[in-house]
Design a protein around this motif. Structure first.
Motif, PDB file in Angstrom:
ATOM      1  N   THR A  78      39.874 -72.624  10.995  1.00 55.95           N
ATOM      2  CA  THR A  78      38.813 -72.012  11.811  1.00 55.95           C
ATOM      3  C   THR A  78      39.225 -71.903  13.273  1.00 55.95           C
ATOM      4  N   HIS A  79      40.040 -72.857  13.757  1.00 55.86           N
ATOM      5  CA  HIS A  79      40.569 -72.805  15.124  1.00 55.86           C
ATOM      6  C   HIS A  79      41.528 -73.973  15.311  1.00 55.86           C
ATOM      7  N   ALA A  80      42.228 -73.995  16.456  1.00 52.35           N
ATOM      8  CA  ALA A  80      43.355 -74.920  16.626  1.00 52.35           C
ATOM      9  C   ALA A  80      43.007 -76.176  17.413  1.00 52.35           C
ATOM     10  N   HIS A  81      41.854 -76.781  17.179  1.00 48.46           N
ATOM     11  CA  HIS A  81      41.598 -78.097  17.763  1.00 48.46           C
ATOM     12  C   HIS A  81      42.111 -79.167  16.795  1.00 48.46           C
ATOM     13  N   TYR A  82      42.468 -80.326  17.364  1.00 45.96           N
ATOM     14  CA  TYR A  82      43.261 -81.289  16.589  1.00 45.96           C
ATOM     15  C   TYR A  82      42.580 -81.741  15.307  1.00 45.96           C
ATOM     16  N   ASP A  83      41.257 -81.864  15.353  1.00 45.71           N
ATOM     17  CA  ASP A  83      40.537 -82.391  14.200  1.00 45.71           C
ATOM     18  C   ASP A  83      40.439 -81.370  13.069  1.00 45.71           C
ATOM     19  N   HIS A  84      40.871 -80.143  13.315  1.00 45.97           N
ATOM     20  CA  HIS A  84      40.865 -79.089  12.289  1.00 45.97           C
ATOM     21  C   HIS A  84      42.288 -78.761  11.807  1.00 45.97           C
ATOM     22  N   VAL A  85      43.294 -79.021  12.657  1.00 47.49           N
ATOM     23  CA  VAL A  85      44.680 -78.660  12.283  1.00 47.49           C
ATOM     24  C   VAL A  85      45.608 -79.870  12.156  1.00 47.49           C
ATOM     25  N   ALA A 153      34.515 -67.409  21.350  1.00 48.48           N
ATOM     26  CA  ALA A 153      33.322 -68.263  21.444  1.00 48.48           C
ATOM     27  C   ALA A 153      33.773 -69.668  21.834  1.00 48.48           C
ATOM     28  N   HIS A 154      33.854 -70.576  20.845  1.00 48.29           N
ATOM     29  CA  HIS A 154      34.349 -71.941  21.073  1.00 48.29           C
ATOM     30  C   HIS A 154      35.822 -71.907  21.499  1.00 48.29           C
ATOM     31  N   THR A 155      36.579 -70.954  20.933  1.00 49.32           N
ATOM     32  CA  THR A 155      37.967 -70.691  21.343  1.00 49.32           C
ATOM     33  C   THR A 155      38.181 -69.173  21.308  1.00 49.32           C
ATOM     34  N   GLY A 172      33.076 -73.265  11.289  1.00 50.76           N
ATOM     35  CA  GLY A 172      33.865 -73.880  12.365  1.00 50.76           C
ATOM     36  C   GLY A 172      32.948 -74.354  13.481  1.00 50.76           C
ATOM     37  N   ASP A 173      33.501 -74.468  14.669  1.00 48.73           N
ATOM     38  CA  ASP A 173      32.750 -75.086  15.767  1.00 48.73           C
ATOM     39  C   ASP A 173      31.952 -74.090  16.606  1.00 48.73           C
ATOM     40  N   ILE A 174      31.724 -72.877  16.104  1.00 50.37           N
ATOM     41  CA  ILE A 174      30.859 -71.973  16.875  1.00 50.37           C
ATOM     42  C   ILE A 174      29.409 -72.429  16.816  1.00 50.37           C
TER      43      ILE A 174
HETATM   44 ZN    ZN Z   1      36.731 -77.334  18.091  1.00 49.67          ZN
END
Ligand code: ZN
Length: 294
Positions: A78-85, A153-155, A172-174
């Motif tokens: 969903t995006h490249a923040h650490y808790d997702h990748v 949005a969030h990223t 994701g985090d939107i």
């Molecule tokens: Zn995030």
């Protein structure tokens, strides 16, 4: 059982897979209570987001395949923040589906700082191999999962995963039940428009949205969150009109979310307005006082 120290690492615990629709599951992965999605078809399974650590990624893949009864054939981000990748290395032999801008963020300083405690260094996260700008479908045999870009949005590379036959969206985090995390890489101006993609889907009966963290959110909560995010740029516009600088914004503004979740986003809103020549100008204290207290 002793009451001594646990042999497991509770901070990186993977919660149990919960069925949420036809051959569709979600698990919540600590330490960030991040949503991990799993969708299975006759031709294989798709994992959506990978957790926070390499070990967690391996656990996700192993348990997902045991549960789905078919191999995992792709992973979507969903995006490249650490808790997702953070668990991405466990999927490096598979197609990695992501927005075309995601790969450029795998060396971001913040991401590397967040992953350093888990022993993940620069260059160790595999690059996405199946990228897209607008939309991409992942074929699982008798069903598809659609990945849609929603804009900045969030990223600047947010993607939602739509499981249309189960009426489920992994968003994701939107959206977040605790309120959006509006960081330095977010855009508070275009975020509300990004949420309209999700709201458009949710207008149809029976659809459910699973945010990047925590429990599913109702349509009313999503529209409320959209309105609140939209109000941030308006509030910054008011503050700038009153000559109030960013340094005073925490106490002088009227904010819908805890300051620590939105401070970088407010900073960015100031920058967006300043780029258009709209910046706070010093005013006589008595004028400013009258405006704010009337
Ligand atoms: Zn995030």
């Amino acid at each position: 059982m002793s009451d001594g120290p646990s042999l497991t690492v509770p901070s990186a615990r993977l919660g149990r897979w919960e069925p949420i629709g036809d051959r569709t599951w979600r698990a919540l992965a600590e330490p960030e209570t991040v949503t991990v999605g799993l969708v299975a078809g006759t031709g294989g399974a798709l994992v959506i987001d990978t957790g926070s650590t390499p070990a967690q990624g391996e656990e996700i893949r192993r348990t997902a395949e045991a549960l789905a009864g078919v191999p995992v054939v792709a992973v979507a981000l969903t995006h490249a923040h650490y808790d997702h990748v953070g668990g991405l290395a466990a999927f490096r032999d598979l197609p990695i589906v992501a927005h075309e801008h995601l790969g450029g963020h795998l060396a971001d300083q913040q991401l590397l700082a967040d992953l350093a405690p888990y022993g993940v260094g620069a260059g160790e996260l595999p690059e996405p191999t199946a990228t897209f700008g607008v939309a991409r479908a992942v074929d699982l045999g008798d069903r598809v999962v659609e990945l849609l870009s929603v804009g900045h949005a969030h990223t600047d590379h947010d993607v939602i995963a739509v499981v249309a036959d189960a009426k489920i969206v992994f968003a994701g985090d939107i959206i977040e039940p605790a309120g959006p995390q509006i960081g330095a890489d977010a855009d508070p101006e275009t975020w509300p428009g990004a949420l309209d993609h999700l709201i458009g889907l949710m207008l149809r009966p029976g659809w459910r949205a699973y945010p990047g963290h925590g429990e599913p959110m109702e349509m009313a909560d999503i529209t409320l969150q959209r309105g609140w995010i939209a109000s941030i740029l308006g509030e910054v516009t008011n503050l700038v009109s009153d000559g109030i600088a960013y340094e005073e914004a925490a106490t002088r503004g009227d904010w819908p979310f805890p300051w620590e979740r939105i401070a970088p986003g407010v900073r960015r809103a100031y920058d967006v307005l300043a780029a258009r020549g709209f910046a706070p100008r010093a005013q006589l204290p008595i004028i400013r006082k009258d405006i704010r207290e009337d």
